[in-house]
Design an enzyme around this catalytic site. Structure first.
Site, mmCIF file in Angstrom:
data_model
loop_
_atom_site.group_PDB
_atom_site.id
_atom_site.type_symbol
_atom_site.label_atom_id
_atom_site.label_comp_id
_atom_site.label_asym_id
_atom_site.label_seq_id
_atom_site.Cartn_x
_atom_site.Cartn_y
_atom_site.Cartn_z
ATOM 1 C CB SER A 1 1.596 2.986 8.354
ATOM 2 O OG SER A 1 1.072 2.560 8.052
ATOM 3 C CB VAL B 1 -11.363 6.337 1.467
ATOM 4 C CG1 VAL B 1 -10.899 6.449 2.631
ATOM 5 C CG2 VAL B 1 -10.130 5.218 0.556
ATOM 6 C CE1 TYR C 1 3.934 2.138 -6.941
ATOM 7 C CE2 TYR C 1 3.045 4.628 -7.802
ATOM 8 C CZ TYR C 1 3.294 3.886 -6.894
ATOM 9 O OH TYR C 1 2.667 4.454 -6.497
ATOM 10 C CE LYS D 1 0.678 6.979 -5.110
ATOM 11 N NZ LYS D 1 -0.034 6.737 -3.706
HETATM 12 P P1 NAD Z 1 0.498 1.879 3.946
HETATM 13 O O1 NAD Z 1 0.061 0.376 3.706
HETATM 14 O O2 NAD Z 1 0.802 1.380 5.887
HETATM 15 O O3 NAD Z 1 -0.744 2.323 4.004
HETATM 16 C C1 NAD Z 1 -2.165 1.810 2.904
HETATM 17 C C2 NAD Z 1 -2.763 2.556 3.213
HETATM 18 O O4 NAD Z 1 -3.953 2.845 2.448
HETATM 19 C C3 NAD Z 1 -3.108 1.756 4.473
HETATM 20 O O5 NAD Z 1 -3.845 2.393 5.711
HETATM 21 C C4 NAD Z 1 -4.132 1.077 4.341
HETATM 22 O O6 NAD Z 1 -5.685 0.837 5.655
HETATM 23 C C5 NAD Z 1 -4.971 2.148 3.786
HETATM 24 N N1 NAD Z 1 -6.074 2.242 2.481
HETATM 25 C C6 NAD Z 1 -5.718 0.664 1.604
HETATM 26 N N2 NAD Z 1 -7.694 1.007 0.911
HETATM 27 C C7 NAD Z 1 -8.242 1.528 1.802
HETATM 28 C C8 NAD Z 1 -9.638 2.062 2.124
HETATM 29 N N3 NAD Z 1 -10.358 1.335 1.255
HETATM 30 N N4 NAD Z 1 -10.432 2.956 2.936
HETATM 31 C C9 NAD Z 1 -9.180 3.681 3.987
HETATM 32 N N5 NAD Z 1 -8.112 3.313 3.355
HETATM 33 C C10 NAD Z 1 -7.575 2.221 2.380
HETATM 34 O O7 NAD Z 1 1.553 1.807 3.468
HETATM 35 P P2 NAD Z 1 2.621 3.031 3.032
HETATM 36 O O8 NAD Z 1 3.620 2.956 1.464
HETATM 37 O O9 NAD Z 1 2.235 3.532 3.978
HETATM 38 O O10 NAD Z 1 1.458 4.339 1.322
HETATM 39 C C11 NAD Z 1 0.855 5.433 2.287
HETATM 40 C C12 NAD Z 1 0.896 6.367 1.126
HETATM 41 O O11 NAD Z 1 2.063 6.664 0.343
HETATM 42 C C13 NAD Z 1 0.107 5.684 0.001
HETATM 43 O O12 NAD Z 1 -0.321 7.075 -0.745
HETATM 44 C C14 NAD Z 1 1.835 5.090 -0.738
HETATM 45 O O13 NAD Z 1 0.826 5.425 -2.636
HETATM 46 C C15 NAD Z 1 2.630 6.527 -0.613
HETATM 47 N N6 NAD Z 1 3.823 6.042 -0.960
HETATM 48 C C16 NAD Z 1 4.366 5.069 -0.530
HETATM 49 C C17 NAD Z 1 5.645 4.872 -0.743
HETATM 50 C C18 NAD Z 1 6.620 3.046 -0.429
HETATM 51 O O14 NAD Z 1 7.556 3.138 -0.903
HETATM 52 N N7 NAD Z 1 5.850 2.729 0.422
HETATM 53 C C19 NAD Z 1 6.427 5.623 -1.846
HETATM 54 C C20 NAD Z 1 6.080 6.440 -2.518
HETATM 55 C C21 NAD Z 1 4.185 6.612 -2.016
#
Ligand code: NAD
Length: 267
Positions: free
Chosen positions: A19, A65, A155, A162
């Site tokens: 994560s 959340v 996406y 976003k």
């Molecule tokens: P990840 O799956 O590790 O993290 C996503 C998190 O959201 C998880 O811990 C999940 O449990 C949590 N989540 C989802 N629904 C939830 C709820 N109802 N209550 C509480 N928590 C909840 O993946 P990640 O890539 O680390 O994502 C983290 C952030 O980074 C996200 O906002 C994602 O959009 C953003 N992001 C990711 C990337 C990528 O390529 N991985 C790029 C840009 C932005």
């Protein structure tokens, strides 16, 4: 003395060691921060607890959340454990898998509602409860993606969520600025995580961005370093911003012709 010695904060969004939130947590820990973790559901407990334990963080609590009552309960525990906090990391997103591929025009009302609720409104809901605990001012950071501003096929509704998240960052920054609380977003390049794997064609996109971006693909550590900046006094009076941590991908208007296929004939 680390940059965060004596500072306390909350991390939302660790699901496992891949994560982005865990990359941020490790960076904050290395600089001396005291951290509390919140995870989404019982299934993740066995992943998150050992990670938190590995950096000596005893505060690990479940919170969905989308549930205001659960958020209130969590913050009552936060207040009892930490008293005040200095920072909050929001690294949460979700959309039903059927919304992360295919034609955008087929986005369902329910998929839209869920994506916006989990991925955008949750920042406002958490900020509302964190605000009174940031009695000495503070900083919040959320995670966004380039798909908020330019079309990234597949996406889909997450790009819309976003965009709303980035607008929410600006409105929160305006509103909370008067209480010395800063709110910023990091726009990360693609990173292989649980959430990212849900987007159709993610592996191909990751490869493409790695080729096109001036500095190639990023990793969780890169995001962690940027979060240190945005959550620390190094970024005093920077608020409402979106900081790209994407290897420079967003500056490119077209890929290097050297990357184009041999069948692309010169005009
Ligand atoms: P990840 O799956 O590790 O993290 C996503 C998190 O959201 C998880 O811990 C999940 O449990 C949590 N989540 C989802 N629904 C939830 C709820 N109802 N209550 C509480 N928590 C909840 O993946 P990640 O890539 O680390 O994502 C983290 C952030 O980074 C996200 O906002 C994602 O959009 C953003 N992001 C990711 C990337 C990528 O390529 N991985 C790029 C840009 C932005």
């Amino acid at each position: 003395m680390g940059l965060f010695s004596g500072k306390k904060g909350l991390i939302f969004g660790v699901a496992n060691k891949n994560s982005i939130a865990w990359g941020i947590a490790q960076a904050l820990h290395a600089e001396g921060a005291e951290l509390g973790f919140s995870y989404a559901g019982e299934i993740l407990k066995k992943r998150v607890e050992p990670l938190a334990a590995s950096i000596g963080a005893p505060f690990v609590e479940e919170c969905d959340v989308t549930d205001d009552g659960a958020i209130d309960t969590l913050f009552a525990k936060v207040a009892a454990h930490f008293g005040t906090i200095d920072f909050l990391v929001h690294s949460i997103a979700f959309a039903p898998s059927e919304e992360l591929g295919g034609r955008f025009v087929n986005t369902s009302r329910n998929g839209f509602r869920i994506a916006l609720d989990v991925s955008c409104y949750s920042l406002i809901a958490l900020a509302k409860r964190a605000h009174p605990l940031m009695a000495n001012g503070g900083a919040m950071v959320t995670m966004t993606y380039f798909g908020a501003e330019k079309v990234t096929p597949n996406y889909n509704v997450m790009g819309v969520a976003k965009a709303a998240l980035e607008a929410s960052v600006r409105y929160l920054a305006w509103d909370l600025g008067k209480d010395q609380i800063r709110v910023n977003a990091i726009s990360a390049g693609p990173v292989k995580t649980l959430a990212a794997s849900g987007v159709s064609g993610f592996r191909k996109s990751l490869h493409y961005v790695g080729q096109v971006a001036p500095m190639g693909n990023i990793d969780q550590e890169d995001v962690g370093q940027a979060a240190l900046f945005l959550l620390s006094n190094l970024s005093t009076r920077i608020t409402g911003e979106v900081l790209y941590v994407d290897g420079g991908y967003n500056i490119m208007g077209a890929p290097d012709p050297a990357l184009m296929g041999a069948d692309a004939k010169e005009a």
